[in-house]
Write a protein that holds these residues in place. Structure first.
Motif, PDB file in Angstrom:
ATOM      1  N   TYR A   1       4.114  -9.719 -47.580  1.00  0.00           N
ATOM      2  CA  TYR A   1       4.775  -8.922 -48.614  1.00  0.00           C
ATOM      3  C   TYR A   1       3.974  -7.646 -48.838  1.00  0.00           C
ATOM      4  O   TYR A   1       2.935  -7.654 -49.496  1.00  0.00           O
ATOM      5  N   PHE A   2       4.473  -6.550 -48.292  1.00  0.00           N
ATOM      6  CA  PHE A   2       3.875  -5.231 -48.504  1.00  0.00           C
ATOM      7  C   PHE A   2       4.362  -4.748 -49.871  1.00  0.00           C
ATOM      8  O   PHE A   2       5.436  -4.166 -49.991  1.00  0.00           O
ATOM      9  N   GLN A   3       3.534  -4.987 -50.886  1.00  0.00           N
ATOM     10  CA  GLN A   3       3.997  -4.855 -52.271  1.00  0.00           C
ATOM     11  C   GLN A   3       3.455  -3.621 -52.984  1.00  0.00           C
ATOM     12  O   GLN A   3       4.202  -2.913 -53.654  1.00  0.00           O
ATOM     13  N   ALA A   4       2.156  -3.378 -52.886  1.00  0.00           N
ATOM     14  CA  ALA A   4       1.542  -2.325 -53.708  1.00  0.00           C
ATOM     15  C   ALA A   4       1.927  -0.932 -53.209  1.00  0.00           C
ATOM     16  O   ALA A   4       1.892  -0.649 -52.012  1.00  0.00           O
ATOM     17  N   TYR A   5       2.296  -0.075 -54.127  1.00  0.00           N
ATOM     18  CA  TYR A   5       2.646   1.310 -53.835  1.00  0.00           C
ATOM     19  C   TYR A   5       3.891   1.384 -52.952  1.00  0.00           C
ATOM     20  O   TYR A   5       4.736   0.487 -52.991  1.00  0.00           O
ATOM     21  N   THR A   6       4.017   2.455 -52.126  1.00  0.00           N
ATOM     22  CA  THR A   6       5.235   2.720 -51.358  1.00  0.00           C
ATOM     23  C   THR A   6       4.967   2.447 -49.890  1.00  0.00           C
ATOM     24  O   THR A   6       4.307   3.240 -49.206  1.00  0.00           O
TER      25      THR A   6
ATOM     26  N   ILE B   1       3.066 -13.707 -49.075  1.00  0.00           N
ATOM     27  CA  ILE B   1       1.663 -13.363 -49.286  1.00  0.00           C
ATOM     28  C   ILE B   1       1.582 -11.848 -49.445  1.00  0.00           C
ATOM     29  O   ILE B   1       1.957 -11.097 -48.544  1.00  0.00           O
ATOM     30  N   SER B   2       1.113 -11.384 -50.586  1.00  0.00           N
ATOM     31  CA  SER B   2       0.993  -9.950 -50.830  1.00  0.00           C
ATOM     32  C   SER B   2      -0.139  -9.353 -50.010  1.00  0.00           C
ATOM     33  O   SER B   2      -1.199  -9.968 -49.858  1.00  0.00           O
ATOM     34  N   VAL B   3       0.102  -8.165 -49.484  1.00  0.00           N
ATOM     35  CA  VAL B   3      -0.952  -7.397 -48.827  1.00  0.00           C
ATOM     36  C   VAL B   3      -0.954  -5.989 -49.394  1.00  0.00           C
ATOM     37  O   VAL B   3       0.084  -5.462 -49.778  1.00  0.00           O
ATOM     38  N   ASP B   4      -2.121  -5.405 -49.469  1.00  0.00           N
ATOM     39  CA  ASP B   4      -2.267  -4.005 -49.866  1.00  0.00           C
ATOM     40  C   ASP B   4      -2.633  -3.228 -48.608  1.00  0.00           C
ATOM     41  O   ASP B   4      -3.744  -3.328 -48.100  1.00  0.00           O
ATOM     42  N   ALA B   5      -1.670  -2.484 -48.106  1.00  0.00           N
ATOM     43  CA  ALA B   5      -1.836  -1.807 -46.815  1.00  0.00           C
ATOM     44  C   ALA B   5      -2.397  -0.399 -46.940  1.00  0.00           C
ATOM     45  O   ALA B   5      -2.432   0.341 -45.962  1.00  0.00           O
TER      46      ALA B   5
ATOM     47  N   CYS C   1      -6.002  -9.912 -52.256  1.00  0.00           N
ATOM     48  CA  CYS C   1      -5.599  -8.588 -51.765  1.00  0.00           C
ATOM     49  C   CYS C   1      -6.761  -7.602 -51.902  1.00  0.00           C
ATOM     50  O   CYS C   1      -7.359  -7.486 -52.969  1.00  0.00           O
ATOM     51  N   ASN C   2      -7.031  -6.874 -50.827  1.00  0.00           N
ATOM     52  CA  ASN C   2      -8.084  -5.865 -50.853  1.00  0.00           C
ATOM     53  C   ASN C   2      -7.761  -4.822 -49.809  1.00  0.00           C
ATOM     54  O   ASN C   2      -7.836  -5.091 -48.605  1.00  0.00           O
ATOM     55  N   ARG C   3      -7.382  -3.631 -50.248  1.00  0.00           N
ATOM     56  CA  ARG C   3      -6.944  -2.606 -49.305  1.00  0.00           C
ATOM     57  C   ARG C   3      -8.052  -2.144 -48.368  1.00  0.00           C
ATOM     58  O   ARG C   3      -7.778  -1.458 -47.372  1.00  0.00           O
ATOM     59  N   ASN C   4      -9.286  -2.504 -48.660  1.00  0.00           N
ATOM     60  CA  ASN C   4     -10.394  -2.151 -47.770  1.00  0.00           C
ATOM     61  C   ASN C   4     -10.560  -3.143 -46.620  1.00  0.00           C
ATOM     62  O   ASN C   4     -11.392  -2.933 -45.733  1.00  0.00           O
ATOM     63  N   LYS C   5      -9.777  -4.218 -46.642  1.00  0.00           N
ATOM     64  CA  LYS C   5      -9.830  -5.205 -45.570  1.00  0.00           C
ATOM     65  C   LYS C   5      -8.603  -5.076 -44.679  1.00  0.00           C
ATOM     66  O   LYS C   5      -7.533  -4.662 -45.134  1.00  0.00           O
ATOM     67  N   PRO C   6      -8.722  -5.434 -43.400  1.00  0.00           N
ATOM     68  CA  PRO C   6      -7.555  -5.396 -42.508  1.00  0.00           C
ATOM     69  C   PRO C   6      -6.430  -6.276 -43.039  1.00  0.00           C
ATOM     70  O   PRO C   6      -6.656  -7.265 -43.742  1.00  0.00           O
ATOM     71  N   ILE C   7      -5.199  -5.911 -42.692  1.00  0.00           N
ATOM     72  CA  ILE C   7      -4.033  -6.656 -43.155  1.00  0.00           C
ATOM     73  C   ILE C   7      -4.113  -8.113 -42.732  1.00  0.00           C
ATOM     74  O   ILE C   7      -3.844  -9.020 -43.528  1.00  0.00           O
TER      75      ILE C   7
ATOM     76  N   LYS D   1       0.865  -1.223 -38.890  1.00  0.00           N
ATOM     77  CA  LYS D   1       0.622  -2.104 -40.034  1.00  0.00           C
ATOM     78  C   LYS D   1       1.574  -3.301 -40.043  1.00  0.00           C
ATOM     79  O   LYS D   1       1.166  -4.449 -40.255  1.00  0.00           O
ATOM     80  N   TYR D   2       2.848  -3.049 -39.822  1.00  0.00           N
ATOM     81  CA  TYR D   2       3.810  -4.148 -39.832  1.00  0.00           C
ATOM     82  C   TYR D   2       3.528  -5.127 -38.695  1.00  0.00           C
ATOM     83  O   TYR D   2       3.603  -6.351 -38.876  1.00  0.00           O
ATOM     84  N   GLU D   3       3.216  -4.587 -37.527  1.00  0.00           N
ATOM     85  CA  GLU D   3       3.021  -5.461 -36.366  1.00  0.00           C
ATOM     86  C   GLU D   3       1.700  -6.228 -36.449  1.00  0.00           C
ATOM     87  O   GLU D   3       1.587  -7.339 -35.922  1.00  0.00           O
TER      88      GLU D   3
END
Length: 310
Positions: free
Chosen positions: A86-91, A24-28, A57-63, A103-105
């Motif tokens: 899946y932390f996919q977008a950007y670095t 599942i992709s997330v934008d962190a 995916c919405n970076r304005n929402k919590p992971i 973020k990971y936890e």
């Protein structure tokens, strides 16, 4: 049932988990050092991160909220599914260690999430980050996926990556040394790279300690520097048949133990300039596998290096 002529990710994943697993992709909310000015501006010449993010995916929402939305999206198909965040977008290692841990936890604290996959750049990991990921990997599944893109430093400069292949090799080595699963991503057909360069890349990638490889055809995306270059002076892009022939020869030269995750990228139609193949990823994979079987090709057939067991 036919045996695939390459070492495929789905089979490998099933051997690691006793249940179905879906990313599942997330934008962190990260950025990149070639976007924010630390090493340059504008990002990679080929990249528009909007092509990576599915609708949930919405970076304005919590992971955790993004993951729950992704779970609802996939649960209709497989109600007993487990998930990899899946932390996919950007670095996704481009922050201080406390931010990364949080973020990971948060992701790993989400019900039915059994691991994380972290997309990042080879110049954005250090000992502190890798030591922490080594600790996590003792308890849950952890994979670090590096954007390699090319093994040619001239190409890397042209596409504004901001690092060398030597940097990539070092990051892969340091990650593998800690027992963390290491993935990588390359693009075939970048400007200036012909068939010979691509086949040389297969040997270079195989000489690293990479576990998993994604291979994508070059796509020209709206809002990118390559998009502007292509509009001003169109250059050759592979047709499906050309790409299948190239990819077959590439795979024949890959280390046999490398797991192959993907062969194509499928960007949203409204963002894609070219090439428009009209093929879904699984349709292309079937065409590739059939071609390889028809000519008796298999992964590693022309590999000449030292094998690494996965």
């Amino acid at each position: 049932m036919y045996t695939l002529p390459y070492n495929d990710f789905g089979t490998w994943l099933r051997s690691h988990f006793p249940y179905k697993v879906q990313k599942i992709s997330v934008d962190a909310g990260f950025t990149c050092p070639n976007r924010d000015g630390r090493i340059s501006y504008g990002g990679c010449a080929f990249c528009n991160n909007e092509t990576f993010n599915p609708s949930y995916c919405n970076r304005n929402k919590p992971i955790k909220e993004q993951l729950e939305a992704g779970k609802r999206f996939f649960a209709q198909k497989y109600p007993d599914m487990r998930y990899l965040a899946y932390f996919q977008a950007y670095t996704n290692t481009y922050a201080d260690i406390d931010t990364l841990k949080r973020k990971y936890e948060e992701a790993l604290d989400t019900e039915d999430v059994v691991g994380i996959v972290i997309g990042t750049r080879p110049d954005c990991v250090d000992k502190t980050v890798l030591d922490y990921l080594e600790y996590l990997a003792r308890h849950v599944f952890v994979s670090v996926e590096y954007g390699i893109e090319s093994t040619n430093d001239t190409t890397l400069r042209r596409i504004n990556r901001g690092h060398t292949f030597a940097c990539t090799r070092q990051a892969i080595s340091e990650t593998a040394r800690r027992g963390i699963t290491v993935g990588g991503h390359v693009i075939l057909g970048l400007p200036g790279e012909d068939k010979t360069e691509s086949l040389n890349q297969a040997a270079a990638v195989s000489s690293t300690e990479l576990d998993i490889l994604k291979i994508h055809q070059l796509q020209i995306i709206r809002g990118t520097r390559l998009g502007q270059e292509y509009a001003e002076n169109p250059f050759h892009l592979y047709t499906p048949d050309e790409y299948i022939i190239l990819l077959t020869e590439y795979i024949r030269r890959l280390r046999p133990s490398i797991i192959l995750d993907r062969f194509t990228s499928q960007s949203p139609a409204d963002m894609l300039i070219a090439p428009r193949w009209g093929l879904k990823n699984h349709e292309f994979a079937n065409l590739l596998a059939n071609h390889m079987r028809n000519i008796g090709a298999r992964q590693g057939q022309l590999y000449t290096g030292t094998q690494k067991n996965v």
